[in-house]
Motif scaffolding. Structure first.
Motif, PDB file in Angstrom:
ATOM      1  N   VAL A  11       1.190   8.882   6.002  1.00  0.00           N
ATOM      2  CA  VAL A  11       0.049   8.306   6.719  1.00  0.00           C
ATOM      3  C   VAL A  11      -1.200   9.186   6.582  1.00  0.00           C
ATOM      4  N   SER A  12      -1.041  10.490   6.850  1.00  0.00           N
ATOM      5  CA  SER A  12      -2.220  11.383   6.748  1.00  0.00           C
ATOM      6  C   SER A  12      -2.721  11.446   5.315  1.00  0.00           C
ATOM      7  N   LEU A  13      -1.783  11.479   4.365  1.00  0.00           N
ATOM      8  CA  LEU A  13      -2.182  11.501   2.954  1.00  0.00           C
ATOM      9  C   LEU A  13      -2.956  10.225   2.622  1.00  0.00           C
ATOM     10  N   PHE A  24      -8.592   6.787 -11.670  1.00  0.00           N
ATOM     11  CA  PHE A  24      -7.678   5.878 -10.952  1.00  0.00           C
ATOM     12  C   PHE A  24      -6.334   5.760 -11.675  1.00  0.00           C
ATOM     13  N   GLU A  25      -6.390   5.727 -13.015  1.00  0.00           N
ATOM     14  CA  GLU A  25      -5.132   5.617 -13.773  1.00  0.00           C
ATOM     15  C   GLU A  25      -4.259   6.858 -13.547  1.00  0.00           C
ATOM     16  N   VAL A  26      -4.891   8.024 -13.615  1.00  0.00           N
ATOM     17  CA  VAL A  26      -4.132   9.271 -13.422  1.00  0.00           C
ATOM     18  C   VAL A  26      -3.609   9.347 -11.981  1.00  0.00           C
ATOM     19  N   LEU A  27      -4.469   8.983 -11.027  1.00  0.00           N
ATOM     20  CA  LEU A  27      -4.036   9.025  -9.615  1.00  0.00           C
ATOM     21  C   LEU A  27      -2.824   8.106  -9.385  1.00  0.00           C
ATOM     22  N   SER A  28      -2.849   6.957 -10.034  1.00  0.00           N
ATOM     23  CA  SER A  28      -1.731   6.006  -9.841  1.00  0.00           C
ATOM     24  C   SER A  28      -0.428   6.553 -10.437  1.00  0.00           C
ATOM     25  N   ARG A  29      -0.549   7.530 -11.331  1.00  0.00           N
ATOM     26  CA  ARG A  29       0.672   8.132 -11.882  1.00  0.00           C
ATOM     27  C   ARG A  29       1.107   9.340 -11.055  1.00  0.00           C
ATOM     28  N   LEU A  30       0.121  10.048 -10.467  1.00  0.00           N
ATOM     29  CA  LEU A  30       0.458  11.305  -9.784  1.00  0.00           C
ATOM     30  C   LEU A  30       0.454  11.213  -8.254  1.00  0.00           C
ATOM     31  N   TYR A  31       0.071  10.072  -7.719  1.00  0.00           N
ATOM     32  CA  TYR A  31      -0.028   9.968  -6.242  1.00  0.00           C
ATOM     33  C   TYR A  31       1.322  10.372  -5.626  1.00  0.00           C
ATOM     34  N   PRO A  32       1.284  11.378  -4.725  1.00  0.00           N
ATOM     35  CA  PRO A  32       2.557  11.958  -4.275  1.00  0.00           C
ATOM     36  C   PRO A  32       3.311  11.150  -3.203  1.00  0.00           C
ATOM     37  N   CYS A  33       3.398   9.837  -3.415  1.00  0.00           N
ATOM     38  CA  CYS A  33       4.270   8.960  -2.622  1.00  0.00           C
ATOM     39  C   CYS A  33       4.773   7.992  -3.677  1.00  0.00           C
ATOM     40  N   GLU A  34       6.026   8.161  -4.038  1.00  0.00           N
ATOM     41  CA  GLU A  34       6.535   7.497  -5.245  1.00  0.00           C
ATOM     42  C   GLU A  34       6.397   5.976  -5.212  1.00  0.00           C
ATOM     43  N   PHE A  35       6.866   5.362  -4.114  1.00  0.00           N
ATOM     44  CA  PHE A  35       6.807   3.888  -4.096  1.00  0.00           C
ATOM     45  C   PHE A  35       5.381   3.375  -3.949  1.00  0.00           C
ATOM     46  N   CYS A  36       4.502   4.171  -3.280  1.00  0.00           N
ATOM     47  CA  CYS A  36       3.079   3.779  -3.188  1.00  0.00           C
ATOM     48  C   CYS A  36       2.488   3.779  -4.601  1.00  0.00           C
ATOM     49  N   LYS A  49       0.185  -5.795   2.630  1.00  0.00           N
ATOM     50  CA  LYS A  49       1.595  -5.449   2.381  1.00  0.00           C
ATOM     51  C   LYS A  49       2.199  -4.739   3.598  1.00  0.00           C
ATOM     52  N   LEU A  50       1.364  -3.903   4.263  1.00  0.00           N
ATOM     53  CA  LEU A  50       1.861  -3.112   5.405  1.00  0.00           C
ATOM     54  C   LEU A  50       1.693  -3.853   6.734  1.00  0.00           C
ATOM     55  N   GLY A  51       1.199  -5.084   6.674  1.00  0.00           N
ATOM     56  CA  GLY A  51       1.020  -5.865   7.910  1.00  0.00           C
ATOM     57  C   GLY A  51      -0.152  -5.389   8.751  1.00  0.00           C
ATOM     58  N   LYS A  52      -1.122  -4.710   8.120  1.00  0.00           N
ATOM     59  CA  LYS A  52      -2.304  -4.228   8.857  1.00  0.00           C
ATOM     60  C   LYS A  52      -3.427  -5.268   8.763  1.00  0.00           C
ATOM     61  N   PRO A  53      -4.383  -5.230   9.688  1.00  0.00           N
ATOM     62  CA  PRO A  53      -5.515  -6.171   9.608  1.00  0.00           C
ATOM     63  C   PRO A  53      -6.344  -5.933   8.347  1.00  0.00           C
ATOM     64  N   LEU A  54      -6.929  -7.014   7.825  1.00  0.00           N
ATOM     65  CA  LEU A  54      -7.758  -6.876   6.624  1.00  0.00           C
ATOM     66  C   LEU A  54      -9.172  -6.460   7.020  1.00  0.00           C
ATOM     67  N   PHE A  55      -9.783  -5.683   6.147  1.00  0.00           N
ATOM     68  CA  PHE A  55     -11.136  -5.178   6.397  1.00  0.00           C
ATOM     69  C   PHE A  55     -12.147  -6.178   5.839  1.00  0.00           C
ATOM     70  N   ASP A  56     -13.277  -6.351   6.539  1.00  0.00           N
ATOM     71  CA  ASP A  56     -14.344  -7.237   6.066  1.00  0.00           C
ATOM     72  C   ASP A  56     -15.133  -6.498   4.977  1.00  0.00           C
ATOM     73  N   CYS A  57     -14.888  -6.917   3.697  1.00  0.00           N
ATOM     74  CA  CYS A  57     -15.474  -6.171   2.575  1.00  0.00           C
ATOM     75  C   CYS A  57     -17.000  -6.280   2.480  1.00  0.00           C
TER      76      CYS A  57
END
Ligand SMILES: Cc1cc2nc3c(=O)[nH]c(=O)nc-3n(C[C@H](O)[C@H](O)[C@H](O)COP(=O)(O)OP(=O)(O)OC[C@H]3O[C@@H](n4cnc5c(N)ncnc54)[C@H](O)[C@@H]3O)c2cc1C
Length: 185
Positions: free
Chosen positions: A80-82, A113-125, A160-168
């Motif tokens: 969560v904090s990450l 973004f591509e590198v982050l999506s490979r190294l983000y330290p929460c595997e399933f995320c 996906k996490l069931g949280k409210p959507l943000f008004d973009c």
């Protein structure tokens, strides 16, 4: 023994302190030096001051106990904090991205973004992140487009996490300019 006998005078003085007159002034704690009404008023004030002191000390003690029960702040990040910190970085990067980015800037942002999506330290995320990038490719054409793309990506995670959507439509208020009502100024 006459009334003027100094030893008789000494005997009339009380041995405890409360009836004494110091340098001719009545002692403020002396019940016999004041009338009963003012004395009892004074005692009530003393008692109120003591009560509020006690309450204050009890509250301070409670705060100390609660502070000791709080988790430390210098612990490794959990998911969560990450997540909160990472979204903060990503949205702020998008907020301050160029309106007219150079080819290099576009390439760097895409690679980031591509590198982050490979190294983000929460595997399933990270796994879902990579899938999302394939299905909804990043838009690095301008600050507006990148911020909007990121907002929608974040909303897909929220969904996906069931949280409210943000008004973009408010993404720049949230991450770049501050709220229109001035509450961030
Ligand atoms: C790339 C990535 C993938 C993640 N995947 C997962 C996962 O698969 N499973 C999991 O459990 N957790 C995942 N997380 C963590 C998760 O998204 C949250 O960060 C975490 O649950 C804390 O949520 P939060 O409600 O405190 O606020 P966060 O979702 O962290 O949001 C932080 C702040 O961003 C603002 N905000 C919210 N939505 C938007 C939006 N759409 N656009 C702009 N600003 C917005 C709000 O002001 C909010 O307070 C992921 C995080 C990241 C960065």
């Amino acid at each position: 023994m006459s009334e003027t006998d100094p030893s008789s005078f000494r005997r009339q003085q009380p041995e405890h302190g409360f009836a004494s007159h110091r340098q001719g002034k009545p002692d403020s704690n002396c019940r016999t030096c004041n009338d009963f009404k003012s004395w009892s008023k004074q005692q009530r004030i003393i008692s109120n001051v003591q009560n509020s002191k006690d309450k204050h000390m009890a509250a301070a003690e409670k705060l100390t106990v609660n502070a000791a029960e709080l988790p430390r702040e210098d612990c490794p990040l959990d998911k969560v904090s990450l997540g909160i910190s990472t979204w903060g970085l990503l949205h702020t990067m998008a907020a301050f991205y160029s309106d007219n980015p150079t080819d290099n800037e576009k390439r760097d942002m895409k690679s980031f973004f591509e590198v982050l999506s490979r190294l983000y330290p929460c595997e399933f995320c990270a796994k879902d992140f990579r899938t999302d990038l394939t299905v909804n490719p990043i838009n690095v054409n301008s600050q507006k487009e990148l911020s909007s793309w990121l907002c929608m990506f974040h909303n897909r995670v929220n969904d996906k996490l069931g949280k409210p959507l943000f008004d973009c439509s408010k993404v720049n208020e949230r991450w770049r300019d501050g709220w229109l009502d001035g509450s961030c100024d």
